[in-house]
Write a protein that holds these residues in place. Structure first.
Motif, mmCIF file in Angstrom:
data_model
loop_
_atom_site.group_PDB
_atom_site.id
_atom_site.type_symbol
_atom_site.label_atom_id
_atom_site.label_comp_id
_atom_site.label_asym_id
_atom_site.label_seq_id
_atom_site.Cartn_x
_atom_site.Cartn_y
_atom_site.Cartn_z
ATOM 1 N N GLY A 26 2.811 4.676 -9.026
ATOM 2 C CA GLY A 26 4.246 4.478 -8.875
ATOM 3 C C GLY A 26 4.862 5.506 -7.953
ATOM 4 N N ARG A 27 4.403 6.759 -8.061
ATOM 5 C CA ARG A 27 4.917 7.798 -7.175
ATOM 6 C C ARG A 27 4.574 7.486 -5.716
ATOM 7 N NH1 ARG A 27 3.660 13.826 -8.923
ATOM 8 N NH2 ARG A 27 4.946 14.090 -7.045
ATOM 9 N N TYR A 28 3.347 7.032 -5.497
ATOM 10 C CA TYR A 28 2.946 6.718 -4.125
ATOM 11 C C TYR A 28 3.777 5.575 -3.569
ATOM 12 C CZ TYR A 28 0.154 5.299 -0.131
ATOM 13 O OH TYR A 28 -0.237 4.954 1.140
ATOM 14 N N ILE A 29 3.991 4.528 -4.379
ATOM 15 C CA ILE A 29 4.776 3.391 -3.901
ATOM 16 C C ILE A 29 6.214 3.817 -3.631
ATOM 17 C CG2 ILE A 29 5.685 1.135 -4.542
ATOM 18 C CD1 ILE A 29 3.079 0.639 -6.064
ATOM 19 N N ALA A 30 6.772 4.625 -4.531
ATOM 20 C CA ALA A 30 8.146 5.094 -4.332
ATOM 21 C C ALA A 30 8.249 5.940 -3.068
ATOM 22 C CB ALA A 30 8.605 5.892 -5.550
ATOM 23 N N ALA A 31 7.264 6.811 -2.836
ATOM 24 C CA ALA A 31 7.283 7.637 -1.620
ATOM 25 C C ALA A 31 7.139 6.772 -0.376
ATOM 26 C CB ALA A 31 6.160 8.673 -1.692
ATOM 27 N N LEU A 32 6.288 5.750 -0.442
ATOM 28 C CA LEU A 32 6.089 4.875 0.710
ATOM 29 C C LEU A 32 7.351 4.073 1.016
ATOM 30 C CD1 LEU A 32 4.069 3.909 2.807
ATOM 31 C CD2 LEU A 32 3.267 2.190 1.179
ATOM 32 N N ILE A 60 11.076 10.035 -6.471
ATOM 33 C CA ILE A 60 9.617 9.857 -6.439
ATOM 34 C C ILE A 60 8.986 10.333 -7.741
ATOM 35 C CG2 ILE A 60 7.522 10.512 -5.197
ATOM 36 C CD1 ILE A 60 9.204 10.792 -2.709
ATOM 37 N N THR A 61 9.589 11.334 -8.386
ATOM 38 C CA THR A 61 9.003 11.887 -9.617
ATOM 39 C C THR A 61 9.342 11.063 -10.840
ATOM 40 O OG1 THR A 61 10.930 13.301 -9.994
ATOM 41 C CG2 THR A 61 9.151 14.190 -8.628
ATOM 42 N N LEU A 62 10.260 10.106 -10.734
ATOM 43 C CA LEU A 62 10.651 9.337 -11.912
ATOM 44 C C LEU A 62 9.495 8.558 -12.522
ATOM 45 C CD1 LEU A 62 14.203 8.016 -10.922
ATOM 46 C CD2 LEU A 62 13.603 9.925 -12.431
ATOM 47 N N PRO A 63 8.623 7.895 -11.718
ATOM 48 C CA PRO A 63 7.508 7.176 -12.359
ATOM 49 C C PRO A 63 6.623 8.081 -13.192
ATOM 50 C CG PRO A 63 7.781 6.461 -10.090
ATOM 51 C CD PRO A 63 8.669 7.657 -10.272
ATOM 52 N N LEU A 92 8.092 -4.437 4.570
ATOM 53 C CA LEU A 92 7.028 -5.241 3.958
ATOM 54 C C LEU A 92 5.686 -4.932 4.605
ATOM 55 C CD1 LEU A 92 6.274 -7.525 2.010
ATOM 56 C CD2 LEU A 92 6.834 -9.157 3.828
ATOM 57 N N ALA A 93 5.647 -4.842 5.946
ATOM 58 C CA ALA A 93 4.389 -4.560 6.637
ATOM 59 C C ALA A 93 3.864 -3.170 6.297
ATOM 60 C CB ALA A 93 4.588 -4.699 8.144
ATOM 61 N N ASN A 94 4.747 -2.172 6.244
ATOM 62 C CA ASN A 94 4.298 -0.815 5.933
ATOM 63 C C ASN A 94 3.825 -0.693 4.500
ATOM 64 O OD1 ASN A 94 4.894 1.421 8.181
ATOM 65 N ND2 ASN A 94 6.428 -0.192 8.385
ATOM 66 N N LEU A 95 4.462 -1.377 3.570
ATOM 67 C CA LEU A 95 4.001 -1.340 2.179
ATOM 68 C C LEU A 95 2.592 -1.902 2.055
ATOM 69 C CD1 LEU A 95 7.186 -2.412 0.175
ATOM 70 C CD2 LEU A 95 6.082 -0.179 0.197
ATOM 71 N N GLY A 96 2.282 -2.921 2.864
ATOM 72 C CA GLY A 96 0.957 -3.507 2.774
ATOM 73 C C GLY A 96 -0.094 -2.770 3.567
ATOM 74 N N ALA A 97 0.285 -2.248 4.752
ATOM 75 C CA ALA A 97 -0.720 -1.692 5.657
ATOM 76 C C ALA A 97 -0.928 -0.195 5.500
ATOM 77 C CB ALA A 97 -0.340 -2.005 7.108
ATOM 78 N N MET A 98 0.102 0.565 5.186
ATOM 79 C CA MET A 98 -0.042 2.019 5.189
ATOM 80 C C MET A 98 -1.029 2.545 4.153
ATOM 81 S SD MET A 98 1.358 2.939 7.808
ATOM 82 C CE MET A 98 0.988 4.672 7.563
#
Length: 794
Positions: free
Chosen positions: A446-452, A431-434, A480-486
């Motif tokens: 990027g961190r948020y997307i990686a964590a999600l 998660i810290t790489l971005p 896919l649904a969680n990436l879009g909705a969360m």
């Protein structure tokens, strides 16, 4: 990333001693835990013993205590006969004493301690059931007058449903249940806390629809309910002759609070989004449309509707940071007092109120215990969210309520949390790489997307076996649904809901609810879009309990082990998958009322016949059977009964070998059915000389469904979902009614030939060997029970 503690020179003797006790001989001073062992029996044993010694050195044995406790509770609930009330305490104390005596020998100590915990789980589960033991109705009662206090009321897709604490029942010779659940035709149930009189048809809580299926009767009995049924007319308010049960006043106040909040939300959001908002804030899910629930199940977003970790964490953390900010405004407190620890107190109180307000479902209880432990860690200055925290939360919940081991919501909730914590411990550095590559601020998205992505993968994979076992469905597109909705749920829906709750006393909550409704509409758009994609709803056949146990053990080893023992995880998972893939499927299914029968055709699909001229008798049973067969998509299809040959006297369907299964609708068909069919399903007493295997159902009592499997020799092995006489407290003790007179001979009135007279099987087939069944069922189970959801198995 979590690193195991480094051992100094002084720890080498302890390492060697533990390895020697485990049979590993002399341990290396600097073992490489991940090097592959020698491919021999001695080498494998040496490697496993060394890895196990390392696990014990890291003091990870505590993490397996809730696993042992839950295994003991599960063994109690799965016992075919009721154990002695305090049988589990004897081995628990014995193993505990032996463990203390063997504490100098690590392997023996940990093994005996695990056995003691398993026995303790068995004993505590047995004790809880004995303490809550209550009568369960043994047979159907028609038009019985009931009186009682309304303890719960909810709207259903068709009508409403209430739970009564019974104060009187006018029926002699029947032990009165303490609580009953009654379905009403109208959608205006009486208020919680009121005392009513009504007339209803009652029966025992329904059993499983098929052997190995979910036991609805047990779940209802563990809720304290001894009978279910439907009302005949409207309930009438009446004076009470006895005092209300303890706690009813608090229940009434909480119910009034929930409905007052729900009314404010619906005033601002009158549409479907208002029902979802009410469910998220108060836990009242009766206004959530079934179309939204089904869409969220298919897309993998149903966890949003279950009040659990996300909701509890948001409430507690918001109150915590708000209280800390207010305390920080006072300079002396900020400089000289532990305001961080002080802020945890109002956060605990808010979490406790939210638990009560939301109905205290099992996932909410788990989230509540975890939240209290995290806040306690803040007060004590200890790490908050760890595997040990989860283990403590699981132990507390299981000790207080061992029945949680049976709850699908609890299983999925703990599995998801275990997967999340283990994934962040091992892969959190990703998660810290971005941030490292793009800088602190540019790397935040990027961190948020990686964590999600990490959270969705971990939770989805951890809960998939339990969704497959309990609901026979997978959500392969949930990532896919969680990436879009969360992001919408985390940054719009939940903050707006919390803001509306805080602003409600001041009358400024409408804008917050409208913003929440906008976010819910976007969430539904994403859910519908993903649910409509090809392959989004993947049905799977029901898998046996052994498969779930093996896969669960694999999950535990994968998440808890830190050495080469992790290699056992894929082996256990593959064994579980292989067991599920090779499990036999029944060739014949009969519902609890002999209204609906399913027969497996030569193409492997189920064909149905019922007790009506068109359609199928038991809608609920059909849905359960198709789901267990991995054919959920066929439910409602027009070809379900196409293969059945029916006339006014009954129906027939061929088995894969061509022999007939007959369902009798009329006594006049019994003679021909006994002569021409191999299996006869009937609510009537058959002739004494009937050559067919008879499955006789008495609709006055309830047992559950029946399944039959064709054996290689052509016989049919029959299995009942429940024994003929109840052996456990939640199984009804069926009374022995006078036996009906069997039919002897043919049709004295000269009725026309039955359906079988013109079927291809004109000659009498050999009767299938197997005992005749006399199994009973309620008259209303198909309308009383709704399809199970992830967080509501009833």
């Amino acid at each position: 990333m979590h690193e195991p503690p480094q051992l100094g020179p002084g720890d080498a003797p302890r390492r060697r001693a533990r390895a020697a006790v485990l049979g590993a001989g002399r341990a290396r001073r600097h073992p490489n835990d991940w090097r592959l062992p020698q491919l021999s029996l001695a080498g494998l044993w040496h490697g496993a013993a060394t890895a196990l010694a390392r696990e014990l050195d890291d003091r990870r044995g505590f993490l397996f205590l809730p696993i042992g406790f839950s295994a003991g509770a599960a063994l109690y609930f799965a016992a075919p006969q009721e154990p002695l009330p305090y049988a589990g305490f004897v081995p628990a104390l014995a193993f505990a004493g032996l463990a203390v005596a063997a504490r100098a020998r690590p392997l023996a100590f940990h093994l005996l301690a695990l056995l003691a915990v398993i026995a303790a789980g068995f004993a505590v589960a047995a004790l809880q059931v004995q303490l809550m033991a209550h009568p369960v109705l043994g047979r159907t009662l028609n038009a019985v007058e009931l009186r009682g206090y309304v303890e719960a009321a909810e709207l259903r897709p068709r009508g409403s449903r209430i739970t009564l604490a019974v104060t009187g029942m006018e029926r002699a010779g029947v032990e009165m249940p303490r609580r009953v659940r009654v379905t009403l035709a109208g959608r205006q149930p009486p208020a919680v806390g009121s005392h009513v009189t009504l007339r209803a048809t009652l029966g025992p809580p329904p059993g499983p629809s098929y052997p190995g299926g979910f036991d609805f009767g047990r779940a209802i009995w563990l809720d304290g309910i001894g009978a279910t049924g439907y009302a005949l007319g409207r309930p009438q308010l009446s004076p009470a002759a006895v005092a209300p049960p303890p706690g009813l006043a608090l229940t009434t106040w909480l119910d009034g609070t929930r409905h007052a909040i729900a009314a404010r939300i619906r005033a601002a959001l009158p549409g479907e989004e208002g029902g979802v908002a009410v469910a998220l804030v108060t836990g009242l899910r009766d206004a959530v449309p079934e179309s939204i629930e089904e869409s969220m199940r298919i897309s993998g977003l149903s966890h949003v509707l279950s009040i659990s970790g996300l909701h509890m964490a948001l409430v507690a953390s918001t109150v915590f940071f708000l209280a800390r900010a207010l305390l920080a405004l006072v300079a002396d407190l900020a400089l000289y007092r532990p305001i961080k620890a002080w802020a945890a107190l109002p956060a605990m109180l808010s979490a406790s109120f939210y638990l009560l307000l939301s109905g205290a479902e099992v996932p909410t209880q788990r989230a509540y215990v975890m939240t209290l432990l995290v806040l306690a860690g803040i007060v004590l200055g200890r790490p908050a969210l760890t595997l040990r925290t989860l283990a403590v939360a699981a132990l507390v919940l299981l000790i207080v309520s061992p029945r949680a081991v049976l709850d699908p919501g609890a299983q999925m909730s703990f599995a998801a949390t275990l997967g999340l914590i283990a994934a962040y411990e091992r892969f959190g550095f990703l998660i810290t790489l971005p941030s490292e590559k793009a800088g602190r601020w540019l790397g935040l998205p990027g961190r948020y997307i990686a964590a999600l992505v990490l959270a969705s993968l971990a939770a989805g994979l951890a809960t998939a076996p339990y969704a497959a076992y309990h609901f026979q469905r997978l959500a392969p597109l949930s990532l896919l649904a969680n990436l879009g909705a969360m992001p919408v749920v985390s940054f719009v829906v939940m903050p707006a809901g919390l803001a509306g709750s805080i602003l409600m006393p001041f009358g400024w909550d409408d804008p917050a609810w409208r913003l929440m409704g906008w976010g819910l509409a976007r969430m539904r758009d994403i859910s519908d879009l993903v649910a409509a994609l090809p392959g989004a709803d993947r049905g799977v056949p029901a898998m046996p309990m052994a498969s779930l146990v093996l896969i669960s053990l694999g999950l535990m080893v994968l998440c808890l082990a830190r050495t080469r023992l992790v290699g056992l995880a894929p082996l256990l998972a593959l064994a579980g998958i292989a067991t599920a893939a090779t499990a036999p499927r029944p060739d014949l299914l009969v519902d609890a009322e002999a209204r609906t029968v399913a027969v497996r055709g030569r193409d492997g699909t189920l064909a149905f016949m019922g007790d009506r001229d068109t359609g199928i008798g038991g809608r609920f049973a059909v849905e359960q059977w198709l789901s267990a067969d991995g054919q959920r998509a066929r439910f409602g299809a027009s070809d379900l009964t196409a293969a059945a040959a029916c006339d006014p006297l009954g129906c027939t369907l061929p088995l894969p070998d061509g022999r007939l299964v007959a369902v009798s609708r009329d006594r006049d068909s019994l003679e021909d059915d006994c002569r021409l069919a191999a299996v006869l399903v009937t609510p009537y007493a058959p002739p004494l000389d009937c050559a067919a295997t008879v499955i006789h159902r008495d609709v006055r009592t309830a047992i559950g469904g029946v399944a039959g499997t064709l054996m290689p020799d052509g016989s049919l092995a029959l299995a009942s979902a429940r024994p003929a006489q109840g052996t456990r407290p939640w199984e009804p003790k069926v009374p022995s009614p006078p036996p009906p007179e069997p039919e002897r001979g043919g049709d004295a009135r000269g009725s026309p030939p039955s359906k079988n007279a013109t079927k291809p099987a004109a000659t009498s087939p050999p009767a299938i060997s197997g005992p005749a069944q006399a199994i009973d069922a309620p008259l209303f189970s198909s309308s009383e029970i709704e399809p199970a959801a992830a967080d509501d198995p009833q």
